[in-house]
Write a protein that holds these residues in place. Structure first.
Motif, PDB file in Angstrom:
ATOM      1  N   THR A 333       0.808  -1.225   0.000  1.00 49.85           N
ATOM      2  CA  THR A 333       0.000   0.000   0.000  1.00 49.85           C
ATOM      3  C   THR A 333       0.840   1.274   0.000  1.00 49.85           C
ATOM      4  OG1 THR A 333      -0.118  -0.106   2.425  1.00 49.85           O
ATOM      5  CG2 THR A 333      -1.970  -1.064   1.191  1.00 49.85           C
ATOM      6  N   LEU A 334       2.030   1.222   0.590  1.00 51.17           N
ATOM      7  CA  LEU A 334       2.815   2.448   0.760  1.00 51.17           C
ATOM      8  C   LEU A 334       4.055   2.531  -0.116  1.00 51.17           C
ATOM      9  CD1 LEU A 334       2.696   2.792   4.679  1.00 51.17           C
ATOM     10  CD2 LEU A 334       1.089   3.684   2.985  1.00 51.17           C
ATOM     11  N   TYR A 335       4.640   1.387  -0.481  1.00 48.69           N
ATOM     12  CA  TYR A 335       5.915   1.400  -1.212  1.00 48.69           C
ATOM     13  C   TYR A 335       5.771   1.098  -2.701  1.00 48.69           C
ATOM     14  CZ  TYR A 335       8.816   1.896   2.957  1.00 48.69           C
ATOM     15  OH  TYR A 335       9.424   2.373   4.091  1.00 48.69           O
ATOM     16  N   THR A 336       4.602   0.637  -3.120  1.00 43.42           N
ATOM     17  CA  THR A 336       4.404   0.355  -4.543  1.00 43.42           C
ATOM     18  C   THR A 336       4.241   1.660  -5.321  1.00 43.42           C
ATOM     19  OG1 THR A 336       2.096  -0.070  -3.941  1.00 43.42           O
ATOM     20  CG2 THR A 336       3.493  -1.982  -4.328  1.00 43.42           C
ATOM     21  N   ALA A 337       4.115   1.533  -6.638  1.00 46.76           N
ATOM     22  CA  ALA A 337       4.194   2.697  -7.528  1.00 46.76           C
ATOM     23  C   ALA A 337       3.283   3.851  -7.143  1.00 46.76           C
ATOM     24  CB  ALA A 337       3.903   2.250  -8.959  1.00 46.76           C
ATOM     25  N   ASP A 338       2.058   3.546  -6.672  1.00 48.71           N
ATOM     26  CA  ASP A 338       1.124   4.627  -6.342  1.00 48.71           C
ATOM     27  C   ASP A 338       1.130   4.971  -4.860  1.00 48.71           C
ATOM     28  OD1 ASP A 338      -0.010   2.279  -5.433  1.00 48.71           O
ATOM     29  OD2 ASP A 338      -2.067   2.900  -5.891  1.00 48.71           O
ATOM     30  N   GLY A 339       2.057   4.398  -4.105  1.00 46.17           N
ATOM     31  CA  GLY A 339       2.093   4.621  -2.661  1.00 46.17           C
ATOM     32  C   GLY A 339       2.825   5.893  -2.284  1.00 46.17           C
TER      33      GLY A 339
END
Length: 466
Positions: A333-339
């Motif tokens: 939720t926080l480190y992926t592309a949209d995080g």
């Protein structure tokens, strides 16, 4: 108070840096690797046996035992100690400081830790003592003095006893209550001191009920709290399903290329990732620390091997199920592309997100900010509350070892004071103090584990001949 914290923090942090970077990693992996080889990877060979003994006759109503606890009650008490803030706040701190790759090193520590905790539980049963009323007491102080006779053994046992009383009975309970207070304040706006008063009242009642009341509470609370957290985590992962491959990719990539997200040179980055994984891994599953043997020593089993394989399942559930689920939620939720922390790395530590509210923010991505904060606060309350109960028991056993049974009431009163103070203190200093004493506990415990290798291996071989 603020001046004292400002003075103590850098000193304690420097001690922890040396302990975790240069001693703890080698001891934890060394003991785990040693016992993995000596027991022919008991964590693999006997994993199915452990699952069967743990869940084959599962009951949340073990009932009052004539002495000690049922095997599952002992495991539930151990898991109550293991599954605490280390799984939520600790894992978040490891990711923030060491990057997503720190989770990989937590897995490595846990895999070898399953062999370590098998040895700890086996020795706890082997060396436990029975009181006049038939109740058991056991733990590292008893197998340390079995391993090392005379004054040296007494010194090591005394050192361990003092360290665990400070690490878990006092400072550790402060960490748990601190995390409960901060998350409840974030989620519900409840003042920290009110949370402290409520915690003290509930814990006081259970402490007065002794081992039997604690066992009755943990065998019911632990499975329920784990199920609720796992259900919430699965909901988030289903909603973020398309990011799961990337999440696992980051864990493995940044385990071996940590400088890409932490910054600095490769040597510094890999040391940070591994040490964070080791330090937070120890605080999470407690294998090698010498805490959970106190619970396993209470188990009503005849063969030490039987509780050893059950103890392995505790580490598996703690790290490979609960902690991993939380880590996947945070990273996906926080480190992926949209995080909000995409490509942010260790710089995330300088943002408004910290280890105390990282999980709340992560769950909030799917549940909504308010609901996410509330969900984590409620889960963490049960996680940390059950840990407080178990850690208080572990400290009590060592207080009695040092000072006799009459000291137990004084210890209980002091423990309640520390629980209350924990809700008011700085989060960072409390964590650093707990880490320091946790690290110190490992040293005498690991020495005894190495010294008693033949005792553990003989128990394993005897079980294999049945």
């Amino acid at each position: 108070m603020a001046e004292l914290e400002a003075t103590l923090f850098p000193i304690v942090a420097k001690i922890n840096e040396y302990l975790s970077n240069y001693i703890l990693v080698f001891l934890l992996i060394g003991v785990g690797l040693w016992y993995s080889i000596q027991t022919r990877f008991v964590q693999v060979r006997c994993f199915g046996e452990g699952m069967k003994k743990t869940f084959g006759n599962l009951s949340l109503r073990g009932g009052r035992q004539e002495q000690g606890m049922s095997s599952f009650q002992a495991l539930a008490t151990a898991i109550a100690a293991q599954v605490g803030t280390g799984n939520i706040v600790g894992a978040s701190g490891a990711i923030l400081t060491g990057g997503p790759g720190a989770i990989f090193w937590m897995w490595i520590i846990a895999f070898f830790g399953m062999a370590t905790i098998y040895a700890e539980a086996t020795l706890a049963i082997k060396t436990r003592r029975a009181d006049e009323d038939g109740s058991y007491h056991g733990g590292p102080v008893y197998y340390i003095t079995t391993a090392f006779k005379g004054g040296f053994g007494k010194f090591l046992a005394g050192f361990f006893a003092v360290a665990i009383i400070l690490a878990l009975g006092f400072m550790g309970c402060m960490v748990q209550s601190n995390s409960i207070g901060s998350t409840f304040n974030t989620a519900f706006g409840v003042p920290n001191w009110i949370v402290g008063v409520v915690l003290v009242a509930i814990c006081g009642v259970i402490f007065l009920g002794g081992v039997q009341r604690l066992a009755s509470v943990t065998e019911k609370v632990v499975p329920v709290m784990a199920a609720i957290f796992l259900l919430g985590g699965l909901v988030v992962l289903i909603a973020r399903a398309k990011y799961i491959p990337a999440t696992f990719g980051m864990i493995f990539q940044y385990a071996f290329q940590p400088q890409a997200i932490i910054g600095g040179g490769f040597g510094y980055a890999i040391k940070t990732a591994i040490s964070q994984g080791a330090k937070r891994g120890l605080f999470s599953n407690e294998a090698g620390m010498g805490s959970t043997p106190h619970a396993h020593a209470q188990a009503n089993v005849t063969a030490p091997h039987d509780q050893g394989v059950v103890a392995m399942i505790g580490v598996f559930m703690d790290t490979f199920v609960v902690l991993t689920l939380n880590a996947l939620v945070v990273i996906s939720t926080l480190y992926t592309a949209d995080g909000p922390l995409a490509a942010c790395g260790a710089a995330a530590e300088s943002t408004t997100l910290g280890k105390a509210n990282l999980a709340q923010t992560a769950f909030g991505v799917v549940f909504g900010e308010t609901a996410g904060a509330m969900f984590v606060a409620v889960c963490l309350f049960f996680f940390a509350f059950s840990t407080i109960l178990s850690w208080n028991l572990f400290g009590k056993i060592n207080v009695i070892y040092l000072f006799g049974k009459k000291s137990a009431k004084i210890y209980a009163a002091l423990g309640l004071v520390f629980i209350f103070l924990g809700t008011l203190m700085s989060n960072d200093l409390v964590w650093e103090l707990t880490d320091m004493f946790n690290n110190l506990m490992v040293i005498p415990n690991a020495l005894a584990l190495f010294a008693l290798t033949s005792v553990v291996v003989n128990s394993t071989h005897m079980a294999g001949k049945k």
